[in-house]
Design a protein around this motif. Sequence first.
Motif, PDB file in Angstrom:
ATOM      1  N   ALA A  20     -37.201  22.483  54.487  1.00 19.52           N
ATOM      2  CA  ALA A  20     -38.036  21.809  53.495  1.00 19.52           C
ATOM      3  C   ALA A  20     -39.515  21.928  53.855  1.00 19.52           C
ATOM      4  O   ALA A  20     -40.361  22.147  52.979  1.00 19.52           O
ATOM      5  N   VAL A  23     -40.704  25.401  52.875  1.00 16.63           N
ATOM      6  CA  VAL A  23     -40.822  25.564  51.428  1.00 16.63           C
ATOM      7  C   VAL A  23     -42.098  24.901  50.916  1.00 16.63           C
ATOM      8  O   VAL A  23     -42.864  25.485  50.138  1.00 16.63           O
ATOM      9  N   HIS A  24     -42.358  23.674  51.367  1.00 10.49           N
ATOM     10  CA  HIS A  24     -43.534  22.942  50.891  1.00 10.49           C
ATOM     11  C   HIS A  24     -44.831  23.532  51.456  1.00 10.49           C
ATOM     12  O   HIS A  24     -45.858  23.524  50.763  1.00 10.49           O
ATOM     13  N   SER A  98     -35.416  20.121  50.225  1.00 12.31           N
ATOM     14  CA  SER A  98     -36.783  19.783  49.842  1.00 12.31           C
ATOM     15  C   SER A  98     -37.074  18.357  50.269  1.00 12.31           C
ATOM     16  O   SER A  98     -36.166  17.596  50.626  1.00 12.31           O
ATOM     17  N   ASN A  99     -38.346  18.003  50.224  1.00 12.42           N
ATOM     18  CA  ASN A  99     -38.748  16.648  50.594  1.00 12.42           C
ATOM     19  C   ASN A  99     -38.027  15.614  49.728  1.00 12.42           C
ATOM     20  O   ASN A  99     -37.455  14.648  50.241  1.00 12.42           O
ATOM     21  N   SER A 196     -35.062  26.366  40.150  1.00 12.81           N
ATOM     22  CA  SER A 196     -35.492  26.382  41.551  1.00 12.81           C
ATOM     23  C   SER A 196     -35.407  27.782  42.142  1.00 12.81           C
ATOM     24  O   SER A 196     -36.287  28.210  42.889  1.00 12.81           O
TER      25      SER A 196
END
Length: 235
Positions: A20, A23-24, A98-99, A196
């Motif tokens: 995550a 990704v962020h 993800s977050n 996504s």
Amino acid sequence: MMHFLMGQKRIAYILAIAQAFSVHTYGAAVLTVLGAMAYDRYVAVCEPLRYHAIMTSARLHTCCALAWIVALLLIVVLFSFHINVPLCGQRIDHVYCSNRGILNLACIPTPTNNIYGLAMTWTLSTGIFIIIGFSHIRILSASVKQGRNDKSVRIKAVQTCTPHLVVYVLYEIASLVIIVTLRFPSLSQNIRKFFSILVIIIPPAINPIICGLVSKELRSSIIKHFSIKVCPKRP
């Protein structure tokens, strides 16, 4: 990819955080790098004779480093809110961690993370929008003044701005799709997963094409390469 190909659907908590985080960080770095590119284009068009004096090697490296440092710091703060958050769930119904996906497993509400995440997204997006908008307005203004008697100057300015703006708009649309799909739980999980996957795959695949094909040298090289492959010279 390993989980997808091998059918494994389990991931350790620390690896979920790492995935995550990556990704962020990628998402934030795309915006900060686009902002640095806008400044570079502004100097190249508006100060062409002073470009090498302004954009020295040291300053170029500083811009690149700042773009990544800002992105990393923002995401480090975001994920610092995961510390000491108890998790009750074990299932993330998504194609990657993800977050928001991890915090959905929390046993307690996480308003601080939500507020910071929205504030960070809004501030970063607005700041980069202002930088890119200001840079391109100045570029177009300078090209109009310089190109009153030379149409090629205006054409070159448009060719300089268009790929950068297309990449920026494409990424912002992709980000908006992710935000919207996460904020509407009534949407089908399959729809969320589909969008996504598109967001992760499409922009990185298209960006090199958009930016690269503007280069006359690259286009000539590609055409030459395929012409040799398709129509090899006879001995």
